[in-house]
Design a protein around this motif. Structure first.
Motif, short mmCIF file in Angstrom:
data_model
loop_
_atom_site.label_atom_id
_atom_site.label_comp_id
_atom_site.label_asym_id
_atom_site.label_seq_id
_atom_site.Cartn_x
_atom_site.Cartn_y
_atom_site.Cartn_z
N ALA A 92 0.83 -1.20 0.00
CA ALA A 92 0.00 0.00 0.00
C ALA A 92 0.86 1.25 0.00
O ALA A 92 1.81 1.38 0.78
N GLY A 93 0.51 2.18 -0.88
CA GLY A 93 1.16 3.47 -0.92
C GLY A 93 0.13 4.58 -0.95
O GLY A 93 -0.98 4.41 -1.47
N GLU A 94 0.49 5.73 -0.41
CA GLU A 94 -0.43 6.86 -0.38
C GLU A 94 -0.53 7.50 -1.76
O GLU A 94 0.48 7.63 -2.48
N LEU A 95 -1.73 7.91 -2.13
CA LEU A 95 -1.97 8.60 -3.40
C LEU A 95 -2.07 10.11 -3.14
O LEU A 95 -2.63 10.54 -2.14
N ARG A 96 -1.57 10.86 -4.10
CA ARG A 96 -1.62 12.32 -3.98
C ARG A 96 -2.01 12.92 -5.32
O ARG A 96 -1.90 12.27 -6.35
N GLY A 97 -2.44 14.16 -5.30
CA GLY A 97 -2.70 14.90 -6.52
C GLY A 97 -3.76 14.27 -7.39
O GLY A 97 -4.81 13.84 -6.92
N ASP A 98 -3.47 14.20 -8.69
CA ASP A 98 -4.43 13.67 -9.66
C ASP A 98 -4.78 12.22 -9.37
O ASP A 98 -5.94 11.80 -9.56
N GLU A 99 -3.79 11.43 -8.92
CA GLU A 99 -4.07 10.02 -8.61
C GLU A 99 -5.08 9.92 -7.48
O GLU A 99 -5.98 9.08 -7.52
N ALA A 100 -4.93 10.74 -6.46
CA ALA A 100 -5.86 10.70 -5.33
C ALA A 100 -7.26 11.12 -5.77
O ALA A 100 -8.26 10.53 -5.34
N ARG A 101 -7.35 12.15 -6.62
CA ARG A 101 -8.66 12.61 -7.08
C ARG A 101 -9.35 11.55 -7.95
O ARG A 101 -10.56 11.33 -7.83
N ALA A 102 -8.58 10.88 -8.81
CA ALA A 102 -9.16 9.82 -9.63
C ALA A 102 -9.62 8.65 -8.76
O ALA A 102 -10.69 8.07 -8.98
N ALA A 103 -8.80 8.32 -7.75
CA ALA A 103 -9.17 7.23 -6.85
C ALA A 103 -10.41 7.59 -6.05
O ALA A 103 -11.25 6.72 -5.75
N ALA A 104 -10.57 8.86 -5.69
CA ALA A 104 -11.76 9.29 -4.94
C ALA A 104 -13.02 9.07 -5.77
O ALA A 104 -14.07 8.71 -5.24
N GLN A 105 -12.93 9.29 -7.08
CA GLN A 105 -14.08 9.04 -7.94
C GLN A 105 -14.41 7.55 -7.97
O GLN A 105 -15.60 7.17 -7.94
N ASP A 106 -13.39 6.70 -8.04
CA ASP A 106 -13.62 5.25 -8.00
C ASP A 106 -14.23 4.84 -6.66
O ASP A 106 -15.12 3.97 -6.60
N PHE A 107 -13.76 5.46 -5.57
CA PHE A 107 -14.29 5.15 -4.24
C PHE A 107 -15.76 5.55 -4.16
O PHE A 107 -16.61 4.79 -3.67
N ALA A 108 -16.08 6.73 -4.67
CA ALA A 108 -17.44 7.24 -4.59
C ALA A 108 -18.41 6.40 -5.40
O ALA A 108 -19.60 6.34 -5.08
N ALA A 109 -17.93 5.75 -6.46
CA ALA A 109 -18.81 4.90 -7.27
C ALA A 109 -19.33 3.72 -6.46
O ALA A 109 -20.41 3.19 -6.75
N VAL A 110 -18.60 3.31 -5.42
CA VAL A 110 -19.01 2.20 -4.56
C VAL A 110 -19.60 2.72 -3.25
O VAL A 110 -20.63 2.26 -2.78
#
Length: 252
Positions: A92-110
């Motif tokens: 596991a690694g921390e996401l920042r910037g654009d990667e974190a924002r894209a991951a937040a969209q994937d998280f919100a879909a669930v």
């Protein structure tokens, strides 16, 4: 047909069930909010001020932290069999910037939690690709190929399963019982041993029948996997409307 081990693991870790995270050489386990993205990678939404955030901080010479996500199935109704337990691991690694924002969209879909709005302030997002997966059921533990896991898809009915079972039992109980008796070739009228649907997935129904102490379970397979709730409703129409001509297939 029935769910493959890879599909079952994807379903269990999709984010609809509580999860625990174990970290190598660190205290734990830790409760965690998680989902999986479309590629099966695990996303962890972690409060900045928490023991888990501290545990996920890489040590000297480390870039990422080895983690194991542990998810136990919660049967959707009394008497329903468990799908077992899934264990998936990676770095596991921390996401920042654009990667974190894209991951937040994937998280919100669930899980469209409002806490995603505080990402970067009160919360951090971590991600790991699954490099090892195991499925535990009863006394058996099966290893699942990571590529098969990544290619599988979570069952679209899993999150709806408790409501679907309750609707069949509460609003269509007599019709469902009569339909299942015909499908199973049961005779007589024994309320204590009446068949009932105890699990639903995209591949079919799991039916329990028989008197207490001699209960049996059997799977009634659909002609093909269903894609969503609407397709399931059309397929189950013969069960709740005896005049309909078609329905789920026979025992599998």
């Amino acid at each position: 047909m029935r769910p493959s081990p890879a599909e079952t693991v994807r379903t269990l870790v999709a984010g609809r069930l509580p999860g625990l995270v174990h970290l190598t050489h660190r205290p734990g386990p830790h409760h965690v909010r998680h989902v999986t993205d479309p590629d099966g990678r695990v996303l962890l939404l972690v409060p900045v001020v928490s023991d888990l955030a501290a545990a996920l901080r890489p040590g000297p010479g480390e870039e990422d932290v080895a983690v194991v996500l542990d998810v136990l199935d919660l049967p959707p109704a009394a008497g329903a069999p468990s799908l077992g337990r899934a264990w998936v691991s990676g770095w596991a690694g921390e996401l920042r910037g654009d990667e974190a924002r894209a991951a937040a969209q994937d998280f919100a879909a669930v899980d469209p939690t409002g806490d995603l709005l505080d990402l970067g302030t009160r919360f951090r997002m971590f991600r790991f690709e699954v490099v090892e997966a195991r499925w535990e059921r009863g006394d058996t533990v099966r290893r699942v190929d990571p590529e098969a896991y990544a290619e599988a898809a979570p069952d679209p009915l899993h999150a709806l399963e408790p409501a679907l079972l309750a609707d069949l039992a509460d609003h269509h109980g007599d019709e469902v019982t009569a339909y299942l008796r015909r499908q199973l070739g049961l005779t007589g009228d024994d309320p204590a041993g009446a068949p009932r649907v105890v699990r639903i997935d995209r591949h079919g129904l799991v039916v329990a029948y028989g008197r207490p102490g001699a209960r049996r379970r059997i799977r009634l397979a659909f002609p093909a996997p269903v894609a969503d709730h609407a397709e399931l409703a059309r397929l189950l129409h013969p069960m709740i409307c005896p005049r309909a001509a078609a329905g789920p297939g026979g025992p599998a």
